[in-house]
Design a protein around this motif. Structure first.
Motif, PDB file in Angstrom:
ATOM      1  N   PRO A  97      35.230  45.146  45.674  1.00 51.26           N
ATOM      2  CA  PRO A  97      36.363  45.438  44.772  1.00 51.26           C
ATOM      3  C   PRO A  97      37.620  45.890  45.504  1.00 51.26           C
ATOM      4  O   PRO A  97      38.726  45.621  45.051  1.00 51.26           O
ATOM      5  CB  PRO A  97      35.813  46.553  43.874  1.00 51.26           C
ATOM      6  CG  PRO A  97      34.332  46.406  43.925  1.00 51.26           C
ATOM      7  CD  PRO A  97      34.034  45.924  45.318  1.00 51.26           C
ATOM      8  N   LYS A 140      39.008  40.397  34.834  1.00 51.05           N
ATOM      9  CA  LYS A 140      37.863  41.203  34.417  1.00 51.05           C
ATOM     10  C   LYS A 140      38.189  42.005  33.156  1.00 51.05           C
ATOM     11  O   LYS A 140      37.369  42.115  32.245  1.00 51.05           O
ATOM     12  CB  LYS A 140      37.452  42.154  35.549  1.00 51.05           C
ATOM     13  CG  LYS A 140      36.847  41.461  36.761  1.00 51.05           C
ATOM     14  CD  LYS A 140      36.469  42.482  37.816  1.00 51.05           C
ATOM     15  CE  LYS A 140      35.840  41.824  39.028  1.00 51.05           C
ATOM     16  NZ  LYS A 140      35.484  42.821  40.071  1.00 51.05           N
ATOM     17  N   ARG A 196      45.257  46.223  27.422  1.00 51.19           N
ATOM     18  CA  ARG A 196      45.261  44.891  28.020  1.00 51.19           C
ATOM     19  C   ARG A 196      46.676  44.329  28.064  1.00 51.19           C
ATOM     20  O   ARG A 196      47.092  43.721  29.059  1.00 51.19           O
ATOM     21  CB  ARG A 196      44.341  43.967  27.232  1.00 51.19           C
ATOM     22  CG  ARG A 196      42.883  44.355  27.292  1.00 51.19           C
ATOM     23  CD  ARG A 196      42.027  43.379  26.520  1.00 51.19           C
ATOM     24  NE  ARG A 196      40.624  43.752  26.564  1.00 51.19           N
ATOM     25  CZ  ARG A 196      39.653  43.050  25.990  1.00 51.19           C
ATOM     26  NH1 ARG A 196      39.946  41.952  25.310  1.00 51.19           N
ATOM     27  NH2 ARG A 196      38.394  43.441  26.073  1.00 51.19           N
ATOM     28  N   GLN A 240      35.985  41.041  29.901  1.00 47.43           N
ATOM     29  CA  GLN A 240      35.028  42.049  29.485  1.00 47.43           C
ATOM     30  C   GLN A 240      35.631  42.943  28.407  1.00 47.43           C
ATOM     31  O   GLN A 240      36.841  42.987  28.211  1.00 47.43           O
ATOM     32  CB  GLN A 240      34.594  42.884  30.690  1.00 47.43           C
ATOM     33  CG  GLN A 240      33.922  42.032  31.772  1.00 47.43           C
ATOM     34  CD  GLN A 240      33.493  42.852  32.963  1.00 47.43           C
ATOM     35  OE1 GLN A 240      33.343  44.053  32.849  1.00 47.43           O
ATOM     36  NE2 GLN A 240      33.295  42.209  34.089  1.00 47.43           N
ATOM     37  N   MET A 260      37.347  35.412  43.533  1.00 46.25           N
ATOM     38  CA  MET A 260      36.116  35.529  42.769  1.00 46.25           C
ATOM     39  C   MET A 260      34.925  34.970  43.551  1.00 46.25           C
ATOM     40  O   MET A 260      33.796  35.444  43.423  1.00 46.25           O
ATOM     41  CB  MET A 260      36.275  34.785  41.436  1.00 46.25           C
ATOM     42  CG  MET A 260      35.123  34.944  40.478  1.00 46.25           C
ATOM     43  SD  MET A 260      35.533  34.288  38.839  1.00 46.25           S
ATOM     44  CE  MET A 260      35.982  32.591  39.247  1.00 46.25           C
ATOM     45  N   SER A 276      44.502  47.029  43.923  1.00 41.91           N
ATOM     46  CA  SER A 276      44.633  45.607  43.618  1.00 41.91           C
ATOM     47  C   SER A 276      46.066  45.124  43.808  1.00 41.91           C
ATOM     48  O   SER A 276      46.296  44.015  44.292  1.00 41.91           O
ATOM     49  CB  SER A 276      44.173  45.337  42.182  1.00 41.91           C
ATOM     50  OG  SER A 276      42.823  45.712  41.993  1.00 41.91           O
ATOM     51  N   LEU A 320      42.485  39.014  39.755  1.00 40.61           N
ATOM     52  CA  LEU A 320      41.050  39.059  39.483  1.00 40.61           C
ATOM     53  C   LEU A 320      40.694  40.292  38.678  1.00 40.61           C
ATOM     54  O   LEU A 320      39.847  40.237  37.769  1.00 40.61           O
ATOM     55  CB  LEU A 320      40.269  39.045  40.807  1.00 40.61           C
ATOM     56  CG  LEU A 320      38.743  39.043  40.684  1.00 40.61           C
ATOM     57  CD1 LEU A 320      38.269  37.842  39.869  1.00 40.61           C
ATOM     58  CD2 LEU A 320      38.095  39.022  42.060  1.00 40.61           C
ATOM     59  N   TYR A 321      41.342  41.394  38.967  1.00 45.45           N
ATOM     60  CA  TYR A 321      41.104  42.618  38.204  1.00 45.45           C
ATOM     61  C   TYR A 321      41.564  42.430  36.758  1.00 45.45           C
ATOM     62  O   TYR A 321      40.906  42.879  35.817  1.00 45.45           O
ATOM     63  CB  TYR A 321      41.855  43.782  38.850  1.00 45.45           C
ATOM     64  CG  TYR A 321      41.409  45.139  38.363  1.00 45.45           C
ATOM     65  CD1 TYR A 321      40.162  45.648  38.716  1.00 45.45           C
ATOM     66  CD2 TYR A 321      42.225  45.914  37.553  1.00 45.45           C
ATOM     67  CE1 TYR A 321      39.752  46.891  38.273  1.00 45.45           C
ATOM     68  CE2 TYR A 321      41.820  47.155  37.109  1.00 45.45           C
ATOM     69  CZ  TYR A 321      40.577  47.640  37.479  1.00 45.45           C
ATOM     70  OH  TYR A 321      40.168  48.871  37.031  1.00 45.45           O
ATOM     71  N   GLN A 332      39.848  42.846  46.322  1.00 46.08           N
ATOM     72  CA  GLN A 332      40.186  41.898  45.267  1.00 46.08           C
ATOM     73  C   GLN A 332      41.632  42.062  44.807  1.00 46.08           C
ATOM     74  O   GLN A 332      42.140  43.181  44.721  1.00 46.08           O
ATOM     75  CB  GLN A 332      39.237  42.070  44.083  1.00 46.08           C
ATOM     76  CG  GLN A 332      37.795  41.705  44.416  1.00 46.08           C
ATOM     77  CD  GLN A 332      36.835  42.005  43.286  1.00 46.08           C
ATOM     78  OE1 GLN A 332      37.213  42.581  42.272  1.00 46.08           O
ATOM     79  NE2 GLN A 332      35.585  41.621  43.464  1.00 46.08           N
ATOM     80  N   GLU A 367      34.757  47.769  30.479  1.00 45.79           N
ATOM     81  CA  GLU A 367      35.707  47.647  31.584  1.00 45.79           C
ATOM     82  C   GLU A 367      36.977  48.422  31.292  1.00 45.79           C
ATOM     83  O   GLU A 367      37.588  48.988  32.184  1.00 45.79           O
ATOM     84  CB  GLU A 367      36.039  46.161  31.814  1.00 45.79           C
ATOM     85  CG  GLU A 367      36.878  45.894  33.056  1.00 45.79           C
ATOM     86  CD  GLU A 367      36.100  46.115  34.328  1.00 45.79           C
ATOM     87  OE1 GLU A 367      36.736  46.398  35.349  1.00 45.79           O
ATOM     88  OE2 GLU A 367      34.860  46.044  34.295  1.00 45.79           O
TER      89      GLU A 367
END
Length: 290
Positions: free
Chosen positions: A219, A230, A257, A234, A213, A72, A226-227, A222, A238
């Motif tokens: 994947p 997610k 995160r 989620q 998106m 990514s 965007l990753y 992307q 995830e």
């Protein structure tokens, strides 16, 4: 004398207000950065308010062990470099042509371009267009559809309108054609606006995720944003893909995160303070000459 006193009071109030704005702006970044490197137990117990509690880089270690992060990251860098190059090249060429008074259709074309700033086809027509052009699920879906920004084009055109026509006329007398004038004369003297456009477009590409998106279901194509989305939207399912089940048991998912957020925003934060003046200059160009 009274005016001077009131002026000092106003300046002091303004300074206090700006300090408050800076603190409000910086606090979320400092909090996320502190939480990402704090002791996992402190994060889990919500003991981090501003500065780190303890020290641990385990979250970063686990994040960078995942190959999708690197994929990514590569995609984001590719979209930023290639997309910005296309954007700046096309915008400068179009802005120069539309700024010349000798171009008979410049006002009509500028009206059409300005019209797109207020009215668009919508998501579904754009999706159908991208699909019919064969750009769906390819890298070019991220860089070609938005090759020129109408707003950035107007800023660049305004800048070129401020360049005297005599420079162009002198070059033509010496035998230079429009292409040579553009790259031999105009580009060297328009580096400030090129720097502004580069910064505008690069930040846009780095933060882009919506088009990915819509147009990039694979994947491996992307971008990082965007990753990140997610991960943030989620829950632990995830997170497990990023770090593994054993890590989820030992590290708070929230800390993972926070670490991923810092990995995503750190590059642009690092260069932004050094390039902030170009944002201001770009705004001033449009405000004064417009």
């Amino acid at each position: 004398m009274k005016v001077s006193v009131w002026g000092k009071i106003e300046n002091n109030m303004l300074n206090v207000f700006m300090v408050l704005i800076i603190l409000i702006t910086l606090y979320p970044i400092i909090f996320v950065a502190s939480s990402s490197i704090s002791n996992p137990v402190s994060v889990l117990n919500e003991e981090v308010w501003l500065f780190p509690q303890g020290f641990s880089l385990e979250a970063y270690k686990q994040i960078f062990q995942n190959k999708m992060i690197w994929t990514s990251y590569y995609n984001t860098v590719w979209y930023t470099i290639v997309g910005t190059t296309i954007n700046v090249t096309f915008t400068v060429m179009a802005a120069y042509a539309l700024s010349r008074r000798s171009f008979f259709a410049r006002n009509q074309i500028m009206f059409i371009i300005a019209f797109t700033m207020f009215f668009g086809g919508g998501i579904i027509p754009n999706f159908i267009l991208i699909n019919n052009l064969g750009l769906y699920d390819t890298r070019w879906a991220m860089v070609l559809p938005n090759a020129i920004s109408a707003w950035n084009l107007i800023i660049a055109r305004t800048y070129y309108q401020g360049i005297p026509e005599e420079i162009v006329e002198s070059a033509k007398i010496d035998g230079a054609n429009d292409l040579k004038i553009m790259y031999k004369i105009m580009v060297p003297i328009s580096m400030p606006i090129i720097a502004v456009l580069t910064l505008f477009y690069a930040v846009t590409h780095w933060n882009a995720f919506f088009n990915a998106m819509l147009y990039l279901p694979s994947p491996e194509l992307q971008p990082l944003q965007l990753y990140l989305m997610k991960i943030l939207v989620q829950l632990s399912s995830e997170i497990s893909e990023v770090a593994g089940e054993s890590v989820v048991d030992s590290l708070p998912p929230l800390q993972l995160r926070y670490a991923l957020i810092m990995v995503t925003i750190l590059p642009i934060i690092s260069v932004y303070p050094f390039l902030q003046k170009y944002f201001v200059k770009g705004v001033m160009i449009g405000a004064i000459k417009g």
